[in-house]
Design an enzyme around this catalytic site. Structure first.
Site, PDB file in Angstrom:
ATOM      1  N   ALA A   1       0.858  -1.203   0.000  1.00  0.00           N
ATOM      2  CA  ALA A   1       0.000   0.000   0.000  1.00  0.00           C
ATOM      3  C   ALA A   1       0.882   1.237   0.000  1.00  0.00           C
ATOM      4  O   ALA A   1       0.715   2.145   0.810  1.00  0.00           O
ATOM      5  CB  ALA A   1      -0.917  -0.006   1.218  1.00  0.00           C
TER       6      ALA A   1
ATOM      7  N   HIS B   1      -8.994  35.053  -3.122  1.00  0.00           N
ATOM      8  CA  HIS B   1     -10.238  34.449  -2.637  1.00  0.00           C
ATOM      9  C   HIS B   1     -11.238  34.344  -3.781  1.00  0.00           C
ATOM     10  O   HIS B   1     -11.390  35.302  -4.548  1.00  0.00           O
ATOM     11  CB  HIS B   1     -10.837  35.314  -1.531  1.00  0.00           C
ATOM     12  CG  HIS B   1     -12.155  34.795  -1.042  1.00  0.00           C
ATOM     13  ND1 HIS B   1     -12.250  33.668  -0.236  1.00  0.00           N
ATOM     14  CD2 HIS B   1     -13.426  35.221  -1.261  1.00  0.00           C
ATOM     15  CE1 HIS B   1     -13.535  33.440   0.022  1.00  0.00           C
ATOM     16  NE2 HIS B   1     -14.268  34.367  -0.597  1.00  0.00           N
TER      17      HIS B   1
HETATM   18  P1  NAD Z   1       6.767   2.251  -1.777  1.00  0.00           P
HETATM   19  O1  NAD Z   1       8.040   2.177  -1.041  1.00  0.00           O
HETATM   20  O2  NAD Z   1       6.069   3.552  -1.904  1.00  0.00           O
HETATM   21  O3  NAD Z   1       5.708   1.265  -1.124  1.00  0.00           O
HETATM   22  C1  NAD Z   1       5.926  -0.095  -0.984  1.00  0.00           C
HETATM   23  C2  NAD Z   1       4.992  -0.623   0.085  1.00  0.00           C
HETATM   24  O4  NAD Z   1       5.032  -2.022   0.042  1.00  0.00           O
HETATM   25  C3  NAD Z   1       5.383  -0.192   1.491  1.00  0.00           C
HETATM   26  O5  NAD Z   1       4.258   0.312   2.162  1.00  0.00           O
HETATM   27  C4  NAD Z   1       5.895  -1.474   2.112  1.00  0.00           C
HETATM   28  O6  NAD Z   1       5.686  -1.551   3.501  1.00  0.00           O
HETATM   29  C5  NAD Z   1       5.076  -2.515   1.365  1.00  0.00           C
HETATM   30  N1  NAD Z   1       5.682  -3.839   1.309  1.00  0.00           N
HETATM   31  C6  NAD Z   1       6.995  -4.157   1.167  1.00  0.00           C
HETATM   32  N2  NAD Z   1       7.138  -5.499   1.136  1.00  0.00           N
HETATM   33  C7  NAD Z   1       5.898  -6.024   1.260  1.00  0.00           C
HETATM   34  C8  NAD Z   1       5.382  -7.351   1.265  1.00  0.00           C
HETATM   35  N3  NAD Z   1       6.198  -8.386   1.158  1.00  0.00           N
HETATM   36  N4  NAD Z   1       4.055  -7.525   1.396  1.00  0.00           N
HETATM   37  C9  NAD Z   1       3.214  -6.466   1.502  1.00  0.00           C
HETATM   38  N5  NAD Z   1       3.652  -5.192   1.505  1.00  0.00           N
HETATM   39  C10 NAD Z   1       4.968  -4.973   1.368  1.00  0.00           C
HETATM   40  O7  NAD Z   1       7.073   1.609  -3.205  1.00  0.00           O
HETATM   41  P2  NAD Z   1       6.226   1.584  -4.542  1.00  0.00           P
HETATM   42  O8  NAD Z   1       4.810   1.937  -4.280  1.00  0.00           O
HETATM   43  O9  NAD Z   1       6.553   0.289  -5.173  1.00  0.00           O
HETATM   44  O10 NAD Z   1       6.897   2.738  -5.367  1.00  0.00           O
HETATM   45  C11 NAD Z   1       8.283   2.686  -5.720  1.00  0.00           C
HETATM   46  C12 NAD Z   1       8.872   4.035  -5.824  1.00  0.00           C
HETATM   47  O11 NAD Z   1       8.317   4.749  -6.904  1.00  0.00           O
HETATM   48  C13 NAD Z   1       8.636   4.819  -4.564  1.00  0.00           C
HETATM   49  O12 NAD Z   1       9.885   5.132  -4.005  1.00  0.00           O
HETATM   50  C14 NAD Z   1       7.937   6.051  -4.992  1.00  0.00           C
HETATM   51  O13 NAD Z   1       8.528   7.205  -4.458  1.00  0.00           O
HETATM   52  C15 NAD Z   1       8.047   6.082  -6.498  1.00  0.00           C
HETATM   53  N6  NAD Z   1       6.733   6.512  -7.004  1.00  0.00           N
HETATM   54  C16 NAD Z   1       6.367   7.800  -6.796  1.00  0.00           C
HETATM   55  C17 NAD Z   1       5.122   8.239  -7.186  1.00  0.00           C
HETATM   56  C18 NAD Z   1       4.726   9.658  -6.924  1.00  0.00           C
HETATM   57  O14 NAD Z   1       5.598  10.470  -6.669  1.00  0.00           O
HETATM   58  N7  NAD Z   1       3.454   9.988  -6.990  1.00  0.00           N
HETATM   59  C19 NAD Z   1       4.246   7.368  -7.789  1.00  0.00           C
HETATM   60  C20 NAD Z   1       4.635   6.051  -7.964  1.00  0.00           C
HETATM   61  C21 NAD Z   1       5.901   5.642  -7.574  1.00  0.00           C
END
Ligand code: NAD
Ligand code: FAD
Length: 477
Positions: free
Chosen positions: A191, A453
């Site tokens: 998530a 505003h």
């Molecule tokens: P993330 O680090 O945002 O989230 C990964 C999530 O997966 C974490 O909450 C973690 O606790 C969970 N997780 C890890 N292992 C797990 C498991 N085995 N089972 C269940 N949950 C688990 O990574 P992401 O969503 O893959 O995104 C990757 C990167 O891409 C991020 O660093 C993000 O900054 C970047 N990104 C940025 C944007 C944005 O700026 N809007 C959008 C998409 C991606």
């Protein structure tokens, strides 16, 4: 074969960190080249890396289309607009997305031309002595010489060993942007930012979405007041977010993919049609470094750099997702631009304390600086002001009253330490807060700044006033 040209700068990687670096080097009068090997599903090459081809841009295109569809379904009625026979056409949505991606990536070639940068499609490998082995798309190899080399090879999705990608039922974020039909049941592992954005896209189009998150805490990196508010809205939208769910394996059968996970009540299962694994990304350095380059990697595989993005090897730099720090396109871009300036002998730096984060869900989530939890932990006395969008005239007019803006300032000298917004257009509103942090502004600076505003930006103004219990449009507590 070796090439007699000596470049001032060769950038390996043409994503949002690499291509701006090459452009800035070119603007500074340096002879710059950018090597990039990205290949799309149809086999065509494009500059722009993950962000333009398979990340920021295509995901935002689909988020926009699906939010419009959702609003037409759920919100137009409140405006007195009756919509009959509302339907969506996924094929058209996907084509529109591809067109936007193509326009963005083709734009880079024009930008290269304007800055005098040589774009080299193909693979780059750093060799000892600042040489680069360049393998063109047709397989021919050339050895190029450069005064400086910048590594900008980006990142790749992390794989979950117990739920390996198969490109069909179990996909990464790129695969989940390319679905040609809405899955009836979608499982999302993680998530995080990707899980929430892509989960929202498919939920809005009617998929039953289950999001399995290993941690008990939702959005651990965000201010927890914001995270709680966002979780409430996401669950209301039908995203079935299950926290503390540790996935142990997946079995594919006739009825779909059954994910097995453990939570506080024991072992559970959920069966879905497609699974998106979005558990984070890892630095990508495959076949990037030849023997004896002197470039060092840290224990997690990131290229080691100092605060100016210099690696351990002289005149070799690294920027973007392949180095420490948040994996964000704008962070990579600022690093790339900084290096393009430093190589030209100009003064430049990146302010790592003022990197905005945005999650493009509805409501959007955006922040900059420290969370309240981080400030509390630092021991510095602080004050907080917040303002709900429910009290904003513009938000009410927009029928978008979910969420709030929150400002944290130091109690001693009034310095703004963090700004957190969950609500409409949060990603746009945060820009003012980023500028405030960049200028080390105080809460009073924001209080004295006039805001038009009625605009959503008044929420931040009122939050700043609220930090001193001087808000006008919301009772001070
Ligand atoms: P993330 O680090 O945002 O989230 C990964 C999530 O997966 C974490 O909450 C973690 O606790 C969970 N997780 C890890 N292992 C797990 C498991 N085995 N089972 C269940 N949950 C688990 O990574 P992401 O969503 O893959 O995104 C990757 C990167 O891409 C991020 O660093 C993000 O900054 C970047 N990104 C940025 C944007 C944005 O700026 N809007 C959008 C998409 C991606
Ligand atoms: P990349 O974009 O990964 O680019 C690296 C490039 O280098 C690639 O083209 C790769 O093929 C090439 N390359 C690698 N090795 C070599 C080699 N040896 N020779 C030649 N070429 C090579 N970030 C945001 O800020 N906002 C968002 O909204 C956002 N949304 C995202 C949505 C998704 C679904 C994903 C997956 C990511 C998202 N991100 C977002 C993160 C963002 O995409 C990355 O932070 C950003 O792309 C990193 O830029 P980069 O240039 O470091 O690497």
């Amino acid at each position: 074969m070796s090439d007699s040209t000596t470049y001032d700068v060769i950038v390996i990687g043409g994503g949002p960190a690499g291509y701006p670096c090459a452009i800035r080097a070119g603007q500074n009068g340096l002879k710059a080249a950018c090597i990039d090997e990205w290949k799309n599903y149809d086999g065509t090459h494009a500059f722009g890396g993950t962000c333009l081809n398979a990340g920021c841009i295509p995901s935002k295109a689909l988020l926009e289309s699906t939010e419009l569809y959702h609003r037409a379904q759920a919100e137009f009625g409140a405006h007195g607009i009756k919509v009959g026979g509302l339907e969506f056409d996924l094929g058209t949505m996907q084509k529109r997305k591809s067109k936007i991606v193509k326009a963005s990536t083709q734009g880079i070639q024009a930008l290269f031309k304007a800055a005098g940068v040589t774009g080299l499609p193909g693979h780059g490998r750093l060799l000892a002595g600042n040489k680069v082995e360049y393998t063109a798309l047709d397989g021919t190899k050339r050895e190029l010489a450069a005064r400086h080399v910048v590594l900008a090879s980006g990142s790749a999705p992390m794989e979950l060993k117990s739920v390996p990608f198969d490109g069909k039922a179990v996909v990464d974020s790129w695969g989940a942007l390319e679905f040609d039909a809405v899955p009836k049941r979608l499982g999302v592992i993680g998530a995080g930012v990707i899980g929430l954005e892509l989960g929202s896209v498919w939920r809005r189009l009617g998929a039953e979405v289950v999001v399995l998150e290993a941690l008990e805490q939702f959005l651990w990196m965000a201010d927890q007041q914001v995270a709680r508010e966002a979780l409430k809205h996401f669950r209301k939208q039908g995203l079935d977010i299950r926290l503390g769910a540790k996935v142990g394996g997946a079995k594919q059968g006739k009825t779909g993919v059954t994910l097995e996970y453990a939570d506080a009540s024991g072992t559970q299962t959920v069966t879905v049609d497609k699974v998106v694994v979005a558990i984070g990304r890892r630095p990508f350095t495959t076949d990037l470094l030849g023997e004896g380059t002197g470039v060092e990697l840290d224990e997690r595989g990131f290229v080691k750099v100092d605060h100016e993005c210099r690696t351990a090897a002289p005149d070799v730099w690294a920027v973007g997702d392949v180095v420490r720090g948040p994996m964000l396109a704008h962070k990579g871009k600022e690093e790339g631009v900084m290096v393009g300036d430093l190589i030209a002998g100009r003064v430049s730096e990146v302010n790592y304390k003022a990197i905005p984060s945005v999650i493009y869900t509805a409501p959007e989530i955006a922040w900059v600086g420290l969370t309240e939890e981080e400030v509390k932990k630092s021991g510095r006395p602080y004050k907080v002001g917040s303002f709900p969008f429910l009290a904003s005239g513009r938000a009410r007019a927009m029928e978008a009253t979910a969420g709030f803006a929150k400002l944290i300032a130091a109690a001693d000298d009034d310095e703004i330490l963090g700004v957190h917004i969950v609500g409409p257009m949060a990603g746009e509103l945060i820009a003012e807060a980023v500028l405030a942090l960049e200028y080390s502004a105080s809460a009073e600076d924001l209080q004295r700044t006039m805001h038009a505003h009625p605009t959503l930006s008044e929420a931040l103004h009122e939050a700043a006033l609220g930090a001193d219990k001087r808000a006008i449009d919301f009772p001070n507590r």
